[in-house]
Design an enzyme around this catalytic site. Structure first.
Site, PDB file in Angstrom:
ATOM      1  N   PHE A  78       0.863  -1.331  -0.017  1.00  0.00           N
ATOM      2  CA  PHE A  78       0.088  -0.002   0.012  1.00  0.00           C
ATOM      3  C   PHE A  78       0.921   1.248  -0.092  1.00  0.00           C
ATOM      4  CE2 PHE A  78      -2.274   3.567   1.950  1.00  0.00           C
ATOM      5  CZ  PHE A  78      -3.417   3.557   1.345  1.00  0.00           C
ATOM      6  N   ASP A 112       9.590   2.477   1.409  1.00  0.00           N
ATOM      7  CA  ASP A 112       8.282   3.422   2.037  1.00  0.00           C
ATOM      8  C   ASP A 112       8.384   3.252   3.462  1.00  0.00           C
ATOM      9  OD1 ASP A 112       5.709   4.027   2.898  1.00  0.00           O
ATOM     10  OD2 ASP A 112       4.653   3.743   1.248  1.00  0.00           O
ATOM     11  N   LYS A 172       3.291  10.194   8.480  1.00  0.00           N
ATOM     12  CA  LYS A 172       2.439   9.842   9.699  1.00  0.00           C
ATOM     13  C   LYS A 172       3.048  10.309  11.092  1.00  0.00           C
ATOM     14  CE  LYS A 172       0.162   5.580   7.910  1.00  0.00           C
ATOM     15  NZ  LYS A 172      -1.133   5.993   8.096  1.00  0.00           N
TER      16      LYS A 172
HETATM   17  N1  PLP Z   1       2.558   4.164   2.592  1.00  0.00           N
HETATM   18  C1  PLP Z   1       2.393   3.505   3.411  1.00  0.00           C
HETATM   19  C2  PLP Z   1       3.014   2.208   3.771  1.00  0.00           C
HETATM   20  C3  PLP Z   1       1.251   3.908   4.308  1.00  0.00           C
HETATM   21  O1  PLP Z   1       0.946   3.180   5.371  1.00  0.00           O
HETATM   22  C4  PLP Z   1       0.231   4.813   3.969  1.00  0.00           C
HETATM   23  C5  PLP Z   1      -0.781   5.149   4.961  1.00  0.00           C
HETATM   24  O2  PLP Z   1      -1.326   4.361   5.487  1.00  0.00           O
HETATM   25  C6  PLP Z   1       0.785   5.607   2.817  1.00  0.00           C
HETATM   26  C7  PLP Z   1       1.738   5.243   2.107  1.00  0.00           C
HETATM   27  C8  PLP Z   1      -0.009   6.812   2.570  1.00  0.00           C
HETATM   28  O3  PLP Z   1      -0.129   7.977   3.299  1.00  0.00           O
HETATM   29  P1  PLP Z   1      -1.045   9.165   3.638  1.00  0.00           P
HETATM   30  O4  PLP Z   1      -2.449   8.563   3.814  1.00  0.00           O
HETATM   31  O5  PLP Z   1      -0.328   9.963   4.487  1.00  0.00           O
HETATM   32  O6  PLP Z   1      -1.158   9.757   2.116  1.00  0.00           O
END
Ligand code: PLP
Length: 390
Positions: free
Chosen positions: A137, A222, A251
């Site tokens: 994700f 990520d 986050k």
């Molecule tokens: N990447 C990862 C691993 C995530 O857990 C999330 C959100 O849960 C995102 C990207 C996307 O982040 P945002 O919701 O701040 O755009």
């Protein structure tokens, strides 16, 4: 306002993209939040790993309070010290190159996707491909969404960005074989948070590093969910067999306020040049003050050691709950697979008992408590779980 009234207003005025739990939170402190009826909850989700310093940590509150009455925004056309200091702190604590600050996780990934594509074009690849893992994700904007195999099959939003291919997350040889002349990068989360707290095997991480080095491609981690201490080291990669060339985070980085970052090594620090990327709000003084406050709390060896210890305590305790079939994760990023109990139903019952956890998929509960909790809070959560699920 009564909860029912608020629910009615929400359904009338807010786009219905979320199925919200029937509770209104009005106040938070440390690992506790209170609803509009005054009921107290133990928060083992922390705003999906955003409030890692706990709710309203004094270091963040004081920093924001001081900054909001001094200067909140100037745009990126001018210099302000906070954003520069935050970029320095991010880079010095990780890959040592440069940082692009933004406002969310998905934006951090958009920046990284552009960076690795430009890097590939610089190597003469006109049609670059980014390999991602099944179960990944990476966010909800079109680039990050295209990098998210489970969501980019939804025809409602087609066409997606070309140039992404998913490979299995448990097949190092398959990944190695998939990296080729067109590969711009391998992009992965060290632990997949949104799809079930799936720990990516060390062998796959090592294979990705080796294959990227051999092909001249970049390794992109990520760390939006795994970063900022969540797994018991400031960055999850510190406990892995490989370092990335590019890392994204968000986050917990803002101590509760919205901020994201894409961080590079010195070798990849010059890929994005003037005019290549931008964002109006990004790296402003207010957000930087909050983020530097959060850094002061989390970038502390003693706190990180406690995250590892408490993670072990939480996992051990979860394993002895009858309804839990298996437990996985690292530090205070933990998933528990339930046996014969629906996770959504379980989370609702736990909420009623005053414990906030997150159901993911049909069968898993996810635990992402603030990193400042103590043993007493872990034991309290375990007691509620055993009582409610048992
Ligand atoms: N990447 C990862 C691993 C995530 O857990 C999330 C959100 O849960 C995102 C990207 C996307 O982040 P945002 O919701 O701040 O755009």
């Amino acid at each position: 306002m009564k909860l029912a009234e608020l629910q009615e207003l929400e359904s009338r005025w807010v786009m219905q993209t979320y199925a919200r739990m029937p509770v209104e939170f009005v106040r938070g402190e440390g690992a506790r939040v209170w609803d509009s009826d005054g009921k107290r909850y133990l928060d083992f989700l922390a705003g999906i790993s955003v409030c890692s310093v706990g709710h309203c940590h004094p270091a963040v509150v004081e920093a924001v309070r001081a900054q909001v009455g001094t200067l909140t925004h100037t745009s990126n056309l001018y210099l302000t010290e906070g954003g520069v200091r935050l970029a320095q702190r991010l880079c010095e604590s990780s890959l040592g190159g440069r940082a692009f600050l933004c406002n969310s996780g998905t934006e951090a990934n958009e920046c990284a996707i552009k960076l690795v594509r430009k890097h590939a074009h610089g190597r003469g690849i006109s049609d670059p491909e980014i390999l991602v893992l099944e179960g990944a994700f990476h966010g909800r904007t079109m680039g990050s969404l295209s990098a998210t195999p489970g969501l980019s099959t939804n025809e409602s939003f087609a066409p997606y960005l070309p140039g992404f291919r998913a490979v299995a997350r448990d097949d190092p040889d398959g990944l190695h074989a998939a990296v080729g002349e067109r590969t711009a990068a391998v992009m992965l989360e060290p632990i997949q948070g949104e799809t079930g707290v799936n720990v990516v095997p060390d062998e796959l991480i090592a294979a990705a590093r080796e294959a990227c080095d051999a092909a001249g491609a970049l390794l992109l981690f990520d760390e939006i969910q795994t970063g900022m201490g969540r797994t018991g080291s400031l960055w999850a990669y510190e406990q892995l067999p490989a370092r990335p060339d590019v890392m994204t985070t968000a986050k917990a980085l803002g101590g509760g306020l919205p901020v994201g970052a894409c961080v590079t090594t010195p070798e990849t620090a010059g890929v994005l040049e003037p005019g290549d990327h931008g964002s109006t709000f990004a790296g402003g003084p207010l957000i930087a003050a909050a983020s530097l406050g959060a850094f002061d709390v989390i970038d502390d060896p003693e706190l990180l050691r406690r995250v590892r210890d408490l993670g072990g305590r939480l996992c051990d305790g979860l394993e002895s709950v009858d309804a839990i079939a298996d437990v996985r994760g690292r530090g205070l990023m933990v998933g528990a697979r339930l046996e014969e109990v629906d996770a959504k139903h379980a989370a609702s019952r736990l909420l009623a008992e005053g414990l906030i956890v997150n159901p993911i998929g049909e069968g898993t509960l996810r635990f992402l408590p603030p990193l400042v909790i103590g043993e007493a809070e872990v034991d309290e959560a375990l007691e509620i779980l055993a009582r409610t699920l048992g």
